[in-house]
Design a protein around this motif. Structure first.
Motif, PDB file in Angstrom:
ATOM      1  N   PRO A  46       0.817  -1.231   0.000  1.00 58.93           N
ATOM      2  CA  PRO A  46       0.000   0.000   0.000  1.00 58.93           C
ATOM      3  C   PRO A  46       0.844   1.271   0.000  1.00 58.93           C
ATOM      4  O   PRO A  46       0.493   2.249  -0.665  1.00 58.93           O
ATOM      5  N   GLU A  47       1.963   1.264   0.724  1.00 62.35           N
ATOM      6  CA  GLU A  47       2.787   2.484   0.771  1.00 62.35           C
ATOM      7  C   GLU A  47       3.526   2.732  -0.539  1.00 62.35           C
ATOM      8  O   GLU A  47       4.010   3.847  -0.785  1.00 62.35           O
ATOM      9  N   ASP A  48       3.644   1.713  -1.399  1.00 60.73           N
ATOM     10  CA  ASP A  48       4.344   1.876  -2.672  1.00 60.73           C
ATOM     11  C   ASP A  48       3.428   2.333  -3.795  1.00 60.73           C
ATOM     12  O   ASP A  48       3.910   2.842  -4.814  1.00 60.73           O
ATOM     13  N   SER A  90       5.965   7.539 -10.124  1.00 64.02           N
ATOM     14  CA  SER A  90       7.057   8.519 -10.090  1.00 64.02           C
ATOM     15  C   SER A  90       8.261   7.934 -10.817  1.00 64.02           C
ATOM     16  O   SER A  90       8.549   6.744 -10.702  1.00 64.02           O
ATOM     17  N   GLY A  91       8.954   8.760 -11.554  1.00 61.20           N
ATOM     18  CA  GLY A  91      10.091   8.290 -12.333  1.00 61.20           C
ATOM     19  C   GLY A  91      11.175   7.673 -11.473  1.00 61.20           C
ATOM     20  O   GLY A  91      11.502   8.173 -10.404  1.00 61.20           O
ATOM     21  N   GLU A 127      10.826  -2.749  -3.616  1.00 55.39           N
ATOM     22  CA  GLU A 127      11.863  -3.720  -3.272  1.00 55.39           C
ATOM     23  C   GLU A 127      11.527  -5.096  -3.811  1.00 55.39           C
ATOM     24  O   GLU A 127      12.402  -5.842  -4.268  1.00 55.39           O
ATOM     25  N   ALA A 128      10.250  -5.486  -3.757  1.00 58.89           N
ATOM     26  CA  ALA A 128       9.856  -6.804  -4.265  1.00 58.89           C
ATOM     27  C   ALA A 128      10.114  -6.924  -5.760  1.00 58.89           C
ATOM     28  O   ALA A 128      10.521  -7.975  -6.258  1.00 58.89           O
ATOM     29  N   SER A 139      -4.242  -3.181  -6.016  1.00 59.28           N
ATOM     30  CA  SER A 139      -3.267  -4.227  -5.727  1.00 59.28           C
ATOM     31  C   SER A 139      -3.291  -4.596  -4.256  1.00 59.28           C
ATOM     32  O   SER A 139      -3.630  -3.781  -3.401  1.00 59.28           O
ATOM     33  N   GLU A 140      -2.928  -5.854  -4.008  1.00 59.72           N
ATOM     34  CA  GLU A 140      -2.781  -6.364  -2.652  1.00 59.72           C
ATOM     35  C   GLU A 140      -1.491  -7.166  -2.600  1.00 59.72           C
ATOM     36  O   GLU A 140      -1.278  -8.066  -3.418  1.00 59.72           O
TER      37      GLU A 140
END
Length: 529
Positions: A235-237, A243-244, A249-250, A281-282
């Motif tokens: 969620p935070e990503d 953004s460019g 990380e995943a 997404s989840e």
């Protein structure tokens, strides 16, 4: 006395009148000066306002210019950082080969060259992303907007994406309606948007997962979605992925060489044509990207030719596929030049991406004189060469056509394989479908059509090959240099320095050519003779 008084009174009145007139004139001239000064003050105020506005504009531009280098420098540094790793890998692989650490066998050579090639392809993809971002940000006004059929876009991309899905053991499904309204956009931009979303979905979905591409019309808009059962997005990503240069990380664990520009480009493209790009997404369960465009007022254009489609239940492994047919010749026997084996190489995704190798294989099997047609991941590998040797021994293949890369790279490899199986090595013909088809276009339909033409020409040509023998003949270690000019003299001297006898032939009475006609040479002014 009365007269005197009258004159005095008249003089006083005249004096008073003149004084009044003088006062009135003074007042009039003062008012005129005041009006002039007022006008000057108004003009000065307006000029000051203009200068103030210009100053504010300059201050704003200065502030923008101060921030631009920092932002652009960060982007450039990010790009350089992303390019450093694959370039280091390429350099290391080439150093191993050039410095002679591999002294025997071709398998390790092939492995190192494949590594260098794959890293070069990753680097090229990163550079292309960066250039496309610049094009999207600055080139809207130069884009040709026309009615685009999203059905054609997805169908044209389908063969390439099915190949990629099979390589990753991912099931790709297309839910497409029989018809769909057009949208106003640039075809290349929309194709890049859809391809980026499909590529990401396949790349970030684990083996055995599923990717579904859907199109529909709803409420005067055309809606498409790419849904997967992959790694998902935290969620935070989600607010950052557009953004460019940002990558979660995943995602980095699966693909270390991405630029993080694909989704920003896709979002910008959608907005350029009045659309939008959404994401749901989840983490750990998958993602769904939806693109929405208003439908075009023009709904009657000629459809592009559809790319071939295949069932979604195709196997996900890379084992060789065999297409064989029976061919009869004179007296029920097949003539040697009609026993042609055709072998189509995937070359990873270098060929199998832009070229539909399965369609090329089916086409090759239908050509006159073809006994067997196969496609395999890497024909230059030992298993790929063994396929050819086995068909020569067991099926009686008498001519071999390999549709792969340049003959300069691997023709000797396939000639040696045929020779080891007992076939004359000159009964081999290569069709270069990598450099001449796959690497010159992203259009699957055009690349596949040209690949078919090259394979058909190779099959026809190999039937005329004659058995040749390699002979060794004695060579006299001497050289003949024709022309005694500067180049001829230099060549003769270099050969002579290596210990070989040289015969220098010149048609003129003396050697030296045009140089001998000069008096002195610049810059040392030495004698030319």
């Amino acid at each position: 006395m009365a007269a005197m008084t009258t004159l005095l009174l008249a003089a006083v009145l005249i004096a008073l009148g003149l004084s009044s007139l003088g006062l009135l004139y003074y007042i009039y001239t003062l008012k005129a000066k005041l009006r002039l000064q007022e006008a000057e003050l108004v003009a000065a105020k307006e000029e000051a306002q203009r200068h103030s506005a210009a100053l504010q504009e300059l201050e704003g531009e200065l502030a923008r210019l101060k921030s631009v280098p920092r932002v652009e420098m960060m982007q450039v540094l990010q790009l350089v950082h992303e390019l450093r790793s694959p370039l280091s890998s390429i350099q290391s692989a080439l150093d191993v080969l050039l410095q002679g650490y591999i002294t025997s066998g071709t398998d390790l050579h092939t492995e190192m060259l494949t590594l260098a090639r794959d890293r070069a392809a990753a680097t090229l993809a990163q550079v292309n992303d960066f250039l496309r971002m610049g094009s999207v940000l600055q080139g809207e006004v130069r884009r040709k907007v026309q009615p685009v059929q999203l059905l054609d876009v997805v169908r044209r991309l389908a063969p390439e994406m099915r190949v990629k899905a099979r390589w990753r053991a991912v099931n790709l499904e297309l839910n497409l309606p029989p018809s769909l309204p057009l949208i106003n956009a640039n075809y290349a931009d929309i194709e890049h948007l859809v391809a980026n979303l499909m590529n990401n979905a396949i790349k970030y979905t684990r083996a055995g997962g599923k990717v579904t591409v859907s199109l529909r019309e709803e409420g005067g808009k055309v809606i498409g979605s790419v849904e997967d059962t992959g790694i998902g997005i935290a969620p935070e990503d989600i607010p950052k992925i557009f953004s460019g240069f940002y990558r979660a990380e995943a995602a980095k664990k699966i693909d270390a060489y991405g630029t993080g520009l694909g989704l920003p480009i896709a979002k910008r493209v959608a907005e350029m044509y009045g659309g939008e790009l959404k994401v749901e997404s989840e983490l750990g369960k998958g993602s769904k990207f939806s693109f929405i465009f208003p439908k075009s007022e023009v709904q009657a254009v000629e459809r592009a030719p559809e790319a071939p489609s295949y069932p979604s239940s195709e196997p996900a492994d890379s084992s060789p596929r065999l297409v064989q047919r029976k061919i009869s010749g004179r007296r029920g026997e097949m003539r040697p030049r009609e026993r042609v084996g055709v072998y189509v190489c995937h070359c990873g995704t270098n060929i199998a991406g832009p070229v539909d190798v399965e369609e090329v294989t089916r086409f090759a099997a239908s050509l006159p004189g073809v006994l067997v047609a196969r496609h395999y991941a890497y024909m230059c590998s030992d298993p790929g060469q063994e396929l050819i040797r086995k068909d020569i021994r067991e099926l009686g293949v008498g001519r071999v056509v390999v549709a792969s890369c340049s003959p300069l790279m691997h023709e000797h490899t396939f000639r040696r394989a045929c020779q080891e199986a007992g076939l004359n090595p000159f009964f081999v013909q290569m069709a270069n479908i990598r450099e001449q088809c796959a690497w010159v276009t992203d259009d699957v339909f055009l690349a596949t059509r040209k690949a078919k033409s090259l394979v058909a020409a190779a099959v026809r040509r190999v039937g005329y090959h004659e058995a040749l023998e390699v002979k060794e003949v004695p060579v006299k270690p001497a050289a003949l240099v024709v022309g005694g000019g500067i180049a001829g003299i230099e060549a003769a001297l270099r050969i002579a320095d290596s210990g070989k006898k040289v015969y220098l032939v010149e048609r003129e009475p003396s050697i030296g050519g045009h140089m001998a006609q000069l008096f002195k040479t610049f810059p040392t002014l030495d004698c030319a003779a």
